[in-house]
Design a protein around this motif. Structure first.
Motif, mmCIF file in Angstrom:
data_model
loop_
_atom_site.group_PDB
_atom_site.id
_atom_site.type_symbol
_atom_site.label_atom_id
_atom_site.label_comp_id
_atom_site.label_asym_id
_atom_site.label_seq_id
_atom_site.Cartn_x
_atom_site.Cartn_y
_atom_site.Cartn_z
ATOM 1 N N UNK A 162 0.813 -1.215 0.000
ATOM 2 C CA UNK A 162 0.000 0.000 0.000
ATOM 3 C C UNK A 162 0.847 1.266 0.000
ATOM 4 N N UNK A 163 2.065 1.179 0.493
ATOM 5 C CA UNK A 163 2.981 2.321 0.519
ATOM 6 C C UNK A 163 4.290 1.852 -0.084
ATOM 7 N N UNK A 164 4.366 1.874 -1.395
ATOM 8 C CA UNK A 164 5.497 1.265 -2.085
ATOM 9 C C UNK A 164 6.648 2.221 -2.337
ATOM 10 N N UNK A 165 7.783 1.633 -2.655
ATOM 11 C CA UNK A 165 8.980 2.404 -2.997
ATOM 12 C C UNK A 165 9.496 1.937 -4.349
ATOM 13 N N UNK A 166 9.817 2.907 -5.166
ATOM 14 C CA UNK A 166 10.381 2.632 -6.493
ATOM 15 C C UNK A 166 9.477 1.709 -7.306
ATOM 16 N N UNK A 167 8.181 1.920 -7.175
ATOM 17 C CA UNK A 167 7.223 1.164 -7.985
ATOM 18 C C UNK A 167 6.853 2.020 -9.198
ATOM 19 N N UNK A 168 7.055 1.504 -10.391
ATOM 20 C CA UNK A 168 6.779 2.313 -11.589
ATOM 21 C C UNK A 168 5.295 2.348 -11.946
ATOM 22 N N UNK A 169 4.433 2.672 -10.956
ATOM 23 C CA UNK A 169 3.002 2.742 -11.226
ATOM 24 C C UNK A 169 2.555 4.191 -11.220
ATOM 25 N N UNK A 170 1.348 4.422 -11.696
ATOM 26 C CA UNK A 170 0.808 5.774 -11.741
ATOM 27 C C UNK A 170 0.660 6.378 -10.352
ATOM 28 N N UNK A 171 0.533 5.547 -9.327
ATOM 29 C CA UNK A 171 0.371 6.060 -7.969
ATOM 30 C C UNK A 171 1.526 6.954 -7.549
ATOM 31 N N UNK A 172 2.734 6.641 -8.030
ATOM 32 C CA UNK A 172 3.917 7.359 -7.580
ATOM 33 C C UNK A 172 4.560 8.181 -8.700
ATOM 34 N N UNK A 173 3.829 8.383 -9.772
ATOM 35 C CA UNK A 173 4.295 9.196 -10.884
ATOM 36 C C UNK A 173 3.773 10.613 -10.708
ATOM 37 N N UNK A 174 4.621 11.600 -10.993
ATOM 38 C CA UNK A 174 4.230 12.993 -10.787
ATOM 39 C C UNK A 174 4.484 13.799 -12.057
#
Length: 411
Positions: A88-100
């Motif tokens: 639920x709180x990922x690191x270095x995951x190439x998903x839209x959740x962590x893309x800015x």
């Protein structure tokens, strides 16, 4: 904010009150802390929980100051590799959740376009067919658990079909999704199962594209890698399944326990939409969302937020904020100012919201059509909730009804 601070009244984001009375819990937290409360996650990991409606708007409207980039987190050195909240709180995951930034905008368009191209008649047909198929399995028995035998199965089956999975593969994904989202000991195993299934799906679609969401995402001109598409499909599957299942369960619980909705249980449908809307205000499936990270020192709700601090979006608490709910009355009908689908550029894409609503509404309506005298088989105060701080849903919803014959694919 540092590891295990003792100078502030940090509340654990877990415990039985999330199951029994989260509304009062959030009121107490707001009374003791104001609009932004210090909390601790599993392993005594500190974070801030945003309880205020206006403060949540402020955070979600400022993606520069309150970023979705989890690499900013100042707690990574304290996070073990087996931390159950990593899905639920990922690191270095190439998903839209962590893309800015611009990349997120392009990526969100790719997802929206793939979902918007879904034939609405096909979506309704799949939802009705799968709903009927599930009801056929228990309609002759006169009793069932709506959660385990219906609500927890329907969204995943419909989404799997839309995304391109075969029915044989789509079914087993339910358990993996539930394990991943609950954030407990099987969370990482659930994430690995879902990742393997997505990898195989995309390999199949690269070899033979079809008229499905996965194929359209692979063919998008934005030039996204297979890994990026896989990560986004995992996000879409998790975000689309469990909250929709809980939307069905929570809405049916309301309709079975509140006299205002009794008309729907005698064959009418006019109250289904009102019940679903009220649930998004009062009993929203998505309780808390992780999260945003402060890109620099700042202040929010009277709190000093340090660079790298994690802020959790308290969707349920903000929906009930007395600053915007001054009379405390239940909200039904057309008031859609709830935050249950998020807010700002990272909110749930509108086509995804529409898909969830079609699945949930169809699931409820088909059930009430097929089993018009359905009623609770236990006292309402015996119903219990899952322990997850992220999503609010029932552990079970036992019901009884007059046995009816299965349709067997014939209407």
């Amino acid at each position: 904010m540092t590891k295990c601070p003792m100078s502030q009244n940090f509340a654990p984001l877990s415990g039985p009150r999330f199951q029994t009375d989260p509304v009062q819990l959030y009121r107490d937290m707001r009374r003791d802390n104001g609009a932004v409360a210090p909390v601790v996650l599993d392993g005594d990991v500190p974070a801030w929980l945003i309880l205020g409606y206006r403060e949540l708007h402020q955070v979600t409207n400022d993606p520069v100051l309150f970023s979705r980039d989890s690499e900013l987190w100042n707690q990574w050195e304290h996070i073990p590799d087996n931390w159950p909240l990593l899905p639920m709180i990922g690191r270095k995951q190439p998903s839209i959740l962590y893309t800015v930034g611009e990349r997120h905008t392009v990526r969100a368009a790719m997802i929206s376009n793939a979902l918007e191209a879904v034939d609405p008649f096909a979506l309704n047909r799949y939802a009705e067919e799968f709903a009927d198929d599930l009801i056929d399995r228990f309609c002759a028995t006169g009793r069932t658990d709506i959660i385990a035998e219906y609500a927890m199965l329907l969204p995943a089956r419909v989404l799997a079909k839309l995304y391109g999975f075969s029915d044989e593969v789509g079914g087993p994904l339910v358990g993996a999704l539930n394990d991943m989202i609950d954030g407990r000991e099987r969370a990482l195993a659930g994430q690995q199962h879902l990742a393997a299934a997505m990898g195989q799906l995309l390999a199949d679609k690269l070899a033979g594209p079809g008229d499905d969401v996965a194929s359209r995402m692979l063919q998008d001109p934005g030039g996204f890698s297979v890994e990026e598409v896989a990560q986004d499909l995992m996000v879409m599957m998790a975000a689309g399944h469990q909250p929709t299942a809980d939307w069905i369960g929570n809405s049916l619980r309301l309709m079975l326990t509140d006299d205002r909705f009794a008309a729907s249980l005698s064959g009418g449908r006019h109250s289904v939409g009102e019940a679903m809307n009220e649930v998004l205000w009062e009993d929203t499936p998505t309780q808390n969302v992780a999260g945003r990270w402060a890109s620099r020192d700042t202040h929010l709700g009277g709190r000093h937020i340090r660079a790298g601090d994690l802020l959790l979006l308290g969707i349920a608490a903000a929906n009930g904020d007395p600053q915007v709910r001054t009379d405390g009355s239940a909200l039904t009908g057309g008031n859609n100012a709830f935050l249950s689908f998020g807010h700002g550029e990272h909110r749930c894409p509108f086509p995804a919201q529409e898909t969830a609503e079609v699945i949930a509404r169809t699931g409820i309506e088909v059930l009430l059509d097929r089993l018009p005298d359905v009623d609770l088989a236990v006292p309402a105060d015996k119903l219990t909730r899952r322990p997850s701080p992220w999503l609010r849903g029932l552990t079970d919803l036992p019901v009884h009804f007059t046995p009816t014959p299965a349709l067997g694919g014939q209407k």
